[in-house]
Enzyme design. Structure first.
Site, mmCIF file in Angstrom:
data_model
loop_
_atom_site.group_PDB
_atom_site.id
_atom_site.type_symbol
_atom_site.label_atom_id
_atom_site.label_comp_id
_atom_site.label_asym_id
_atom_site.label_seq_id
_atom_site.Cartn_x
_atom_site.Cartn_y
_atom_site.Cartn_z
ATOM 1 N N GLY A 72 10.058 1.946 8.547
ATOM 2 C CA GLY A 72 10.379 1.291 7.224
ATOM 3 C C GLY A 72 10.401 2.127 5.961
ATOM 4 O O GLY A 72 11.369 1.961 5.062
ATOM 5 N N THR A 73 9.240 2.810 5.636
ATOM 6 C CA THR A 73 8.876 3.714 4.502
ATOM 7 C C THR A 73 10.218 4.807 4.554
ATOM 8 O O THR A 73 10.808 4.749 3.600
ATOM 9 C CB THR A 73 7.623 4.515 4.666
ATOM 10 O OG1 THR A 73 6.462 3.492 4.762
ATOM 11 C CG2 THR A 73 7.418 5.347 3.461
ATOM 12 N N ASN A 152 6.375 -9.258 1.881
ATOM 13 C CA ASN A 152 4.990 -9.032 2.665
ATOM 14 C C ASN A 152 3.824 -9.765 2.485
ATOM 15 O O ASN A 152 3.205 -9.922 3.657
ATOM 16 C CB ASN A 152 4.963 -7.695 3.050
ATOM 17 C CG ASN A 152 4.694 -6.938 1.632
ATOM 18 O OD1 ASN A 152 5.336 -7.175 0.574
ATOM 19 N ND2 ASN A 152 3.558 -5.889 1.758
ATOM 20 N N SER A 202 12.462 -2.101 10.863
ATOM 21 C CA SER A 202 11.441 -1.320 11.486
ATOM 22 C C SER A 202 10.911 -1.773 12.713
ATOM 23 O O SER A 202 10.867 -3.089 13.064
ATOM 24 C CB SER A 202 10.145 -1.285 10.579
ATOM 25 O OG SER A 202 9.011 -0.752 11.196
ATOM 26 N N CYS A 325 -7.690 -4.327 -2.217
ATOM 27 C CA CYS A 325 -8.792 -3.557 -2.859
ATOM 28 C C CYS A 325 -9.925 -4.629 -3.336
ATOM 29 O O CYS A 325 -9.489 -5.659 -3.795
ATOM 30 C CB CYS A 325 -8.291 -2.603 -3.828
ATOM 31 S SG CYS A 325 -9.803 -1.742 -4.500
#
Lengths: 379, 391
Positions: A72-73, A152, A202, A325
């Protein structure tokens, strides 16, 4: 550890049997170089072209429109840079959303530093994009519109279909790219119906192996390659193809079952899960009611993401924290959607696959409930 | 012709009668550090230690890099050892230092002759060698005050040595020469730097990390392993004790006022660490605290923490700014990027919203009595798990 509930299918999926067998077959029987002229090369080439046909069929497009990449990237980078550079004489505006995957978002930031004008449309509270904003953002100087089909983190479905009309109305020269990584295999992804010139998919999100992906490029559309080398993939993506991964990708694409039926099943599983969460209490649903039912973002009140994630992991359950994070850095997507800090800090993403079962959900809800009573609240 | 590493020890030379002990310790540390690369022979010659590889194919680049991280070394250089025949020495000097001499524009020769039987005196060696090199590298000029490169020729009893550039060593005292101490490590920027600094002063390290699953993850502990691996490249092997801390943290949370949660937690950590330190024959604790950095590091808060400590607590960062700590984490220990991996650690889990910055010992001691912590502290120390990190 025994996997008792895998709810991180937006991160990656377990390869299906068909894919695993195809990988093994490609390793053992398709090890030739598909570009070689001799019979060993031809055998590999036929495996490669079968895979291409399978991916094309899943996208309802022509075989020649599928270009294999590493995932995908790479497909997203190829599409965004490839279109921007190809079109740079026609204008400088690129329209996108502020909740794209980093492989689009960071690519756009790089283009911004090269002088392209990037417009990132902000979503609503559920991560949805208003099609009116697309009409406002696209002007006659626009050379590319890139937008994901399904977000996502929140599962929101973005109005990709409206882009073509917006481009036509603005008389823009723009190409249209859609990152369909999270949608592929879960809802219909037909480039012509989406009005997209390029579509990213992907392998490892559809129960195929990692290391393969594809970019659909509509016949007649030209973009600039990112790498130069041999003649593979029509020079758009040179380099000897990663045969085992691509063969597995093809098999996984072929194994996608009837979408309508599995989507209905996912809807009812989601409803079942939400009812369970309702019983638990103290759970906020961050995803939209009309989100793709495979991705649901929740916040468990008063409990930070990481302790809950670790707790569930110790019980054999895999989920992901909506916040990437913990030390003050919030999830970009949830922050863009304007979620309150407390909700972002406690966010969890629960993502289904077509193999998710009701009993897995029972266990998940039960263990979240146990976590709610055992894990100390923040305050 | 054989390549060796010549090591000049630092502060060591000042230590009078202890010198021999320190030297032995330094050699032992170097031997341990180089062990995985192959066998080396170490030889003490006046103020220099020579490390000589005993087999071919030993990676001397890596060896030199490792020597550069051993404390107790002021400077070192790579040299070739050759026969004590002047023509051989000259040829070797030109060969071995060719690259450096090509890129330099000025040079000088320095000679040392401890073997007085060698036919040329030091000034003669300098003159002759200088002339020879000028002939070989006509672009060079002699500059005795500020040369780009100094060619060193040493005539010793065993053989002759030629070396160029001297590299600054890690400084400090040989690890272990000052005893052992116990480092409290969380996973942030500070504690690895504190460990590095105390190891530099000759302390060998043992470490204690507090893990609180599910509040902290396995990844947080892995991160501590990685940080200590970096520190151990300087300090040598570190025994890390991982303490299961969940119940203590939950009890503090359940029973004590939120505003002094962190101070009480730190007192409990010190208690556990002291038990482990005693067990490990460590004479002190080491923390990465710096005055005023966070609420639990104000002077009154540190006083409350220290009140439970019966052994010294070394805080090498106590007067440092964050920038100064970061500079060491970046340039010396190479731990800065690792410290930023985003996992919850034992210190961030229940951080109070409004911590008390001036707690009084009285208040803290009373608050602590709200639960029976003694058996929990003992149990935590007893059940700590050992992970051995480094060479």
């Amino acid at each position: 550890m025994e996997n008792r509930g895998y709810f991180d299918n937006s991160a990656t999926t377990k390869p299906c049997r068909e894919a695993a067998e195809a990988v093994m077959n490609a390793v053992e029987n398709g090890w030739g170089n598909p570009s070689s002229l001799h019979f060993t090369g031809s055998e590999a080439e036929s495996i490669l072209e079968d895979a291409r046909a399978n991916v094309a069929a899943a996208l309802s497009c022509k075989k020649e429109e599928i270009y294999f990449t590493s995932g995908g990237t790479e497909s997203n980078n190829l599409a965004v840079f490839g279109a921007a550079y190809k079109m740079k004489r026609s204008g400088k505006r690129i329209v996108s959303s502020s909740i794209e995957h980093p492989s689009v978002d960071s690519a756009l930031d790089a283009l911004a530093s090269e002088g392209f004008e990037i417009v990132k449309i902000k979503p609503d509270r559920y991560g949805r994009i208003d099609e009116k904003d697309i009409y406002d953002a696209v002007d006659s100087d626009t050379i590319l519109v890139t937008m994901m089909l399904v977000n996502n983190e929140l599962g929101s479905i973005l109005p990709v279909r409206s882009i073509k009309k917006a481009v036509a109305r603005a008389k823009a020269p723009a190409l249209i790219h859609c990152d369909a990584v999270q949608a592929f295999g879960k809802m219909p992804v037909k480039p012509s119906a989406l009005g997209a010139d390029m579509v990213t998919v992907s392998s490892h999100k559809i129960h195929g192996p990692k290391g393969a992906g594809a970019l659909y490029i509509r016949s007649g559309v030209k973009i600039q390659p990112r790498a130069f080398g041999g003649e593979q993939e029509m020079k758009i993506r040179p380099g000897t193809q990663a045969m085992p991964a691509i063969a597995g990708f093809g098999a996984a694409a072929k194994a996608i079952p009837d979408l309508k039926q599995s989507l209905e099943r996912a809807e009812s599983l989601k409803a079942y899960m939400l009812a369970k969460f309702e019983e638990n209490g103290g759970i906020i649903i961050n995803s939209a009611p009309d989100a793709l039912p495979y991705v649901t973002n929740i916040s468990v009140t008063g409990i930070k993401s990481e302790p809950m994630l670790n707790f569930l992991s110790s019980k054999g359950i895999c989920v992901s924290s909506g916040s990437a994070c913990s030390k003050g850095k919030k999830s970009r997507v949830l922050a863009e959607a304007g979620l309150e800090n407390a909700a972002v800090e406690s966010a969890l993403r629960i993502s289904f696959s077509r193999f998710t079962t009701e009993s897995e959900i029972d266990y998940l809800a039960g263990m979240i409930k146990l976590g709610q009573s055992e894990i100390r609240k923040i305050r | 012709m054989k390549e060796v590493i010549l090591i000049k020890n630092g502060e060591l030379a000042l230590k009078g009668l202890n010198r021999r002990t320190f030297e032995d310790m330094l050699i032992k540390n170097m031997r341990l550090r180089l062990k995985s690369l192959g066998q080396f022979n170490f030889e003490v010659q006046q103020s220099t230690i020579m490390a000589e590889p005993l087999s071919d194919g030993i990676d001397l680049d890596e060896a030199a890099e490792r020597i550069g991280r051993v404390f107790g070394i002021a400077a070192y250089s790579r040299a070739i050892a050759c026969e004590k025949d002047f023509q051989t020495i000259l040829r070797n000097a030109a060969d071995y230092l060719e690259e450096d001499l090509e890129s330099a524009s000025t040079f000088k020769v320095e000679a040392k002759r401890s073997d007085k039987k060698f036919p040329l005196t030091s000034p003669e060696i300098c003159r002759e060698a200088g002339g020879y090199l000028l002939g070989k590298f006509p672009h060079l000029e002699v500059d005795v005050h500020n040369p780009d490169i100094t060619v060193n020729i040493e005539i010793r009893d065993t053989s002759a040595f030629v070396h160029g550039r001297q590299i600054k060593g890690a400084g400090g005292m040989p690890t272990g020469s000052a005893g052992k101490a116990c480092l409290l490590i969380s996973g942030g920027i500070d504690s690895p730097v504190a460990g590095y600094m105390m190891a530099k002063r000759g302390l060998s390290l043992t470490a204690v990390h507090f893990a609180s699953p599910p509040y902290t993850s396995e990844k947080a502990e892995q991160k501590v392993h990685k940080l200590l691996e970096k520190v151990s490249m300087f300090s040598g092997r570190i025994g890390l004790w991982v303490v299961h801390f969940t119940e203590i943290q939950e009890s503090i949370k359940d029973n004590c006022p939120e505003e002094i949660f962190t101070v009480i937690m730190r007192r409990m950590m010190m208690r556990v660490a002291q038990i482990i330190a005693r067990r490990e024959n460590a004479g002190a604790l080491i923390t990465g605290e710096s005055v005023g950095q966070v609420a639990s590091q104000t002077m009154p808060a540190i006083a409350c923490t220290d009140a439970v400590c019966e052994i010294p607590v070394f805080r090498p960062l106590i007067g440092m700014d964050k920038d100064e700590v970061i500079a060491i984490a970046r340039n010396k220990t190479d731990t800065f990027d690792l410290s930023f991996l985003p996992y919850e650690d034992c210190c961030t889990v229940f951080t109070p919203k409004h911590p008390r910055t001036r707690p009084t010992l009285d208040y803290v001691e009373k608050a602590e009595e709200a639960f029976d912590w003694k058996p929990m502290v003992e149990e935590a120390a007893k059940t700590a798990r050992l992970v051995v990190i480094g060479y």
